[in-house]
Design a protein around this motif. Structure first.
Motif, PDB file in Angstrom:
ATOM      1  N   ARG A  11       0.836  -1.195   0.000  1.00 18.03           N
ATOM      2  CA  ARG A  11       0.000   0.000   0.000  1.00 18.03           C
ATOM      3  C   ARG A  11       0.876   1.253   0.000  1.00 18.03           C
ATOM      4  N   PRO A  12       0.572   2.233  -0.866  1.00 12.55           N
ATOM      5  CA  PRO A  12       1.397   3.440  -0.891  1.00 12.55           C
ATOM      6  C   PRO A  12       1.164   4.314   0.342  1.00 12.55           C
ATOM      7  N   TYR A  71      -7.796   2.416  -0.102  1.00 11.47           N
ATOM      8  CA  TYR A  71      -7.465   1.811   1.195  1.00 11.47           C
ATOM      9  C   TYR A  71      -8.092   2.586   2.352  1.00 11.47           C
ATOM     10  N   ASP A  72      -8.415   1.845   3.415  1.00 12.91           N
ATOM     11  CA  ASP A  72      -9.033   2.466   4.587  1.00 12.91           C
ATOM     12  C   ASP A  72      -8.125   3.527   5.197  1.00 12.91           C
ATOM     13  N   GLU A  73      -6.812   3.304   5.158  1.00 12.53           N
ATOM     14  CA  GLU A  73      -5.884   4.290   5.721  1.00 12.53           C
ATOM     15  C   GLU A  73      -6.002   5.635   5.001  1.00 12.53           C
ATOM     16  N   SER A  74      -6.168   5.597   3.682  1.00 14.02           N
ATOM     17  CA  SER A  74      -6.367   6.836   2.918  1.00 14.02           C
ATOM     18  C   SER A  74      -7.717   7.453   3.250  1.00 14.02           C
ATOM     19  N   GLU A 101     -12.130  -0.328  -1.442  1.00 12.29           N
ATOM     20  CA  GLU A 101     -12.015  -1.779  -1.275  1.00 12.29           C
ATOM     21  C   GLU A 101     -11.818  -2.204   0.176  1.00 12.29           C
ATOM     22  N   THR A 102     -11.027  -1.474   0.954  1.00  9.19           N
ATOM     23  CA  THR A 102     -10.750  -1.938   2.320  1.00  9.19           C
ATOM     24  C   THR A 102     -11.335  -1.012   3.382  1.00  9.19           C
ATOM     25  N   ILE A 103     -12.385  -0.284   3.060  1.00 14.34           N
ATOM     26  CA  ILE A 103     -12.980   0.640   4.024  1.00 14.34           C
ATOM     27  C   ILE A 103     -13.472  -0.117   5.261  1.00 14.34           C
ATOM     28  N   SER A 104     -13.266   0.467   6.437  1.00  8.82           N
ATOM     29  CA  SER A 104     -13.623  -0.165   7.706  1.00  8.82           C
ATOM     30  C   SER A 104     -15.066   0.164   8.077  1.00  8.82           C
ATOM     31  N   ASN A 146     -15.378   3.768   9.236  1.00  9.09           N
ATOM     32  CA  ASN A 146     -15.365   4.789   8.197  1.00  9.09           C
ATOM     33  C   ASN A 146     -16.627   4.761   7.354  1.00  9.09           C
ATOM     34  N   ILE A 147     -17.259   3.598   7.220  1.00  4.19           N
ATOM     35  CA  ILE A 147     -18.573   3.564   6.567  1.00  4.19           C
ATOM     36  C   ILE A 147     -19.553   4.416   7.366  1.00  4.19           C
TER      37      ILE A 147
END
Length: 572
Positions: A272-273, A303-306, A334-337, A340-341
């Motif tokens: 992941r960048p 990504y969730d981090e972004s 794709e990886t949203i937590s 964060n939703i």
């Protein structure tokens, strides 16, 4: 029939399934249409030997100095051989004609003729974030790798053939007709690199002015200047009011690129960048402007981090300049937590999902594991939380533009290579998946009142299907197409029993276009591909200018070849 009169055309549907027109909530039609006529498509082909047979047939009819290009829409795992072609196979198939094959966001394959055409030699340096594979003598082999971003792939592609404007008009019409063939009546265009308003919208604007659009388009404007994003949106917001346009061609706000510092790429076979610290101040500056101007906006975020950092900015702006019902979108996610939703829902945002995992699921599982992939993206969690969710493709450079491939992924949870990603908890029922492609997508252009259902007050946009989506075997869903597509009460596509109703369309230009492959017999034994025709009357679910200049590649010159493209905006 209460409204029928002597002008009404009555068509017998023969008990076929009729659905609202499909609406792709995130695609790149405007850019894709410019190049469609010169791209060979491998979408849906299940054998590498068949794909290479098509490639060889196209090589035989492509005049110099043109290229044969396969630009996305396939995965190596869809082939029975579970691999990409080798460079030796490409060089044997095309000793003299340049061939460029783009596979997802991770690599491109060039034969020796293509290396000569782009001018890559042992003296060509690797660009930032990419690698030119070399032999023991230091000479390029023809394999280009994104490490970690796709700059090298799209910068190289930009050196290839381009269609002149009149051919681009023809190409875009054929691309829209292809989407109509699949039942698509509306799209939301997410912009892209080198799509500067208004100059780079000339082709689509002319088609609109001439009444030749067959797909309704809501378009977002994508910043073109790394470091100058706010200036782009300031200028455009003086030129366009929110939702300016009409029912066929309408402005839809900003994005998917708002600031380059927030762009994360879903190259799942790479780490992941890490996004830079300047993300927050740059994004806040742009979002403040957009909310003040009441421009809807969307942002690419894998990504969730972004997403966490992006939502921190949005919440800060919302406290000071309330969003107050303004539509805004997280794209991809794709990886949203779950947390964060909830944050997206609390601020009134929506999430647009695409079937990128259908093409990259194997790479995701290899890096992150099968357990992590089970909710990637977590569509069921999004729906259960009450988030507006729309479906789309993100076509054409990675995933296929075929909505039935996407619907099959939503329903089956499988990649195009057959890998089962999801348990039942993250798979959708067929009606539920169709709703994301109709009613769900309408939210993302604020058109829920007029799109997405077959009802009074809705646009007369619908598709009559070749097979009953609600009852065919699951594996047959990708083979579905429309036999009759209507937009605004006007027939825009007719096939099979309804072919006589199809409106005229000029032949593809140029005459060597891969779209014309179906008109000519392939050399040797017939190519057999197990899936529905992609070509009108064709063999499989696939069909398939002036010449770009060569340039030196000084990596240290920020105004030069690699430096000017360092934003990686080709990747969207």
């Amino acid at each position: 029939m209460a409204y029928a009169d002597d002008r009404t055309l009555v068509i017998d549907a023969h008990a076929r399934r009729l659905i609202p027109g499909l609406n792709d909530s995130h695609t790149h039609l405007i850019r894709g249409g410019l190049n469609y006529n010169m791209e060979l498509r491998w979408d849906g082909i299940d054998s590498l030997s068949d794909a290479l047979a098509l490639l060889k047939a196209q090589v035989a009819r492509t005049p110099p100095p043109q290229w044969v290009r396969v630009i996305g829409g396939f995965s190596q795992y869809q082939f029975a051989e579970k691999r990409l072609p080798t460079l030796q196979e490409l060089n044997a198939s095309a000793p003299d004609t340049p061939v460029f094959i783009l596979h997802l966001y991770d690599r491109a394959l060039l034969n020796r003729a293509a290396l000569r055409a782009v001018g890559y030699t042992r003296d060509t340096p690797d660009p930032p974030g990419g690698r030119i594979e070399r032999d023991k003598a230091g000479n390029p082999t023809g394999l280009l790798l994104a490490r970690p971003n796709a700059l090298i792939l799209y910068a190289t592609l930009s050196k290839g053939p381009r269609l002149p404007p009149d051919y681009q008009l023809n190409s875009t019409r054929h691309y829209m007709r292809e989407l109509n063939r699949l039942g698509i009546t509306s799209v939301i265009d997410a912009g892209g690199g080198f799509q500067n308003w208004p100059d780079d919208y000339a082709v689509i604007r002319k088609l609109h002015a001439d009444g030749e659009l067959t797909v309704r388009i809501a378009y977002n404007l994508f910043t073109q200047n790394n470091g100058g994003e706010r200036a782009d949106f300031e200028r455009w917001s003086e030129m366009l009011q929110p939702r300016a346009g009409d029912d066929w061609f309408r402005h839809n706000g900003a994005g998917e690129m708002l600031v380059f510092s927030a762009a994360d790429f879903e190259l799942f076979n790479e780490a992941r960048p890490e996004l830079p610290a300047r993300l927050e101040p740059e994004l806040e500056d742009v979002v403040r402007l957009l909310v003040t101007k009441r421009w809807p906006f969307r942002i690419h975020a894998t990504y969730d981090e972004s997403i966490s950092r992006i939502l921190d900015v949005y919440e800060k702006v919302d406290r000071e300049i309330p969003f107050d019902g303004l539509h805004w979108t997280i794209d991809h996610a794709e990886t949203i937590s779950p947390r964060n939703i909830e944050r997206v829902v609390a601020m009134g945002g929506g999430i647009a999902v695409q079937h990128r995992m259908a093409f990259q699921g194997e790479a995701f599982v290899e890096r992150y594991g099968a357990e992590a992939a089970m909710h990637t993206p977590p569509i069921r969690r999004m729906l259960d939380a009450g988030a507006p969710v729309g479906a789309g493709t993100d076509a054409t450079r990675v995933a296929s533009y075929n909505p039935w491939t996407a619907l099959h992924w939503l329903v089956s949870g499988r990649t195009v290579g057959g890998l089962a990603l999801y348990r039942d908890a993250n798979r959708l029922g067929r009606e539920e998946a169709l709703r994301l492609w109709t009613q769900g997508s309408a939210w993302f252009s604020s058109e829920q009142a007029v799109k997405g259902t077959l009802g009074v007050g809705q646009y007369a946009d619908f598709a009559l299907l070749s097979a009953d989506y609600l009852s065919v075997p699951e594996a047959a869903i990708p083979d579905i197409e429309s036999v009759l597509t209507v937009v605004g009460g006007r027939i825009v596509h007719g096939g099979k029993d309804y072919a006589s109703l199809a409106p005229d369309l000029p032949p593809p230009m140029p005459d060597w276009s891969p779209l014309n492959l179906h008109r000519e017999p392939l050399p040797g034994p017939p190519v057999v591909v197990a899936s529905a025709p992609h070509l009108p009357g064709g063999h499989c679910r696939t069909h398939g200018h002036g010449h770009g200049a060569r340039h030196a590649a000084p990596p240290g010159d920020v105004q030069g070849f690699w430096g000017a493209l360092g934003c990686s905006c080709f990747a969207f």
